[in-house]
Enzyme design. Structure first.
Site: not given
Ligand code: NAD
Length: 274
Positions: A156, A169
């Site tokens: 991130s 985080y």
């Molecule tokens: P999201 O909530 O849409 O997806 C998260 C995924 O992780 C889902 O498939 C969920 O089922 C899975 N998950 C959660 N807990 C779990 C567990 N205990 N075991 C197995 N799977 C689990 O979120 P996202 O925004 O797609 O985030 C995905 C990644 O991207 C994360 O690591 C997040 O930190 C990172 N990220 C997101 C953003 C953003 O703006 N959305 C920005 C930077 C980084």
């Protein structure tokens, strides 16, 4: 004088045919976007994440039908090293290989440090950081056997800079950037690369969950939250898309990216250029 410019498709289609890719947290958001992009490039996909069995089954069928690849699903809980070990062992047993590992599963919790629930800290560190240690250590022997591996850690912008109220985080994301560097150094002669991608805000359920909470906390509208709170640090004032992250991940998985390893690449509209 006009100098002719040679144009070339950046990534030939099916460039990843024959490869097996495991994407943690791919039932939603960025992970699902990356899984779809890898499948479009020809890789067989192992999905993982939480969700309803029927919905996940539909996602699997859709990806298989749309891109003509094999799909499977592991329900492994990323807080459980045992469950992660079973997922990696099953993937290698079923496919005979694991070429591409995307450590993407992640959660968020927002609270001041002195009110941050200790159990949330442990959960975020387990899912957002320790799970990547376990998947990586267990995937490396199979990658070394094949002399090929691609590991992409979804970190991130918060792996590079901090923000208030996101202690766990930010700590986990800085940690995964460190893990990326060590993995890259230890595998540099083995045909394996490991890189972190560092998105700013991407519109996914993880971000949607923050909008209403922030609107209430600041007493402002959802639109104001998006522009003045979430995208306040993001100079281009737009969310990155899961398709952009998918395309980048496919590139990092190809032979063209063989010399790119150990980096933490911002995909943040200029946020970390401040
Ligand atoms: P999201 O909530 O849409 O997806 C998260 C995924 O992780 C889902 O498939 C969920 O089922 C899975 N998950 C959660 N807990 C779990 C567990 N205990 N075991 C197995 N799977 C689990 O979120 P996202 O925004 O797609 O985030 C995905 C990644 O991207 C994360 O690591 C997040 O930190 C990172 N990220 C997101 C953003 C953003 O703006 N959305 C920005 C930077 C980084």
């Amino acid at each position: 004088m006009n100098i002719p410019i040679k144009t070339q498709a950046s990534v030939p289609s099916h460039v990843l045919a024959g490869k097996v890719a495991l994407v943690t947290g791919s039932t939603s958001g960025i992970g699902l976007g990356i899984a779809r992009a890898l499948a479009a490039a020809g890789a067989d996909i192992v999905l993982n994440g939480l969700g309803m069995a029927s919905e996940i089954g539909r996602t699997r069928e859709q990806i298989a039908a749309e891109f003509g690849v094999k799909t499977s699903y592991s329900p492994a809980d990323m807080t459980s090293p045992k469950s992660i070990a079973e997922m990696i062992a099953a993937t290698i047993a079923e496919s005979g290989r694991l070429d591409i590992l995307i450590n993407n599963a992640g959660i968020q919790h927002v609270a001041p440090l002195d009110q941050f629930p200790a159990e949330k800290w442990d959960q975020i560190l387990a899912i957002n950081l320790s799970s990547a240690f376990h998947t990586t250590r267990l995937a490396l022997p199979a990658m070394r056997r094949n002399g090929f591996g691609r590991i992409v850690n979804v970190a991130s912008a918060h792996g590079l800079v901090g923000s208030p109220f996101k202690s766990a985080y930010v700590a986990a994301k800085h940690g995964i950037v460190g893990l990326t560097k060590v993995t890259a150094l230890e595998t540099a002669e083995d045909g394996i690369t490991c890189n972190a991608i560092c998105p700013g805000y991407v519109y996914t359920p993880l971000v949607e969950a923050q909008i209403d909470g922030q609107a209430t906390a600041h007493g402002i509208s959802r639109d104001q939250v998006i522009r003045d709170v979430l995208l306040a640090q993001q100079p281009n004032k737009r969310f990155a898309t899961v398709e952009e992250l998918g395309a980048l991940t496919v590139f990092l998985a190809t032979d063209a990216a063989a010399s790119i390893t150990g980096i933490a690449l911002p995909v943040d509209g200029g946020w970390t250029a401040h």
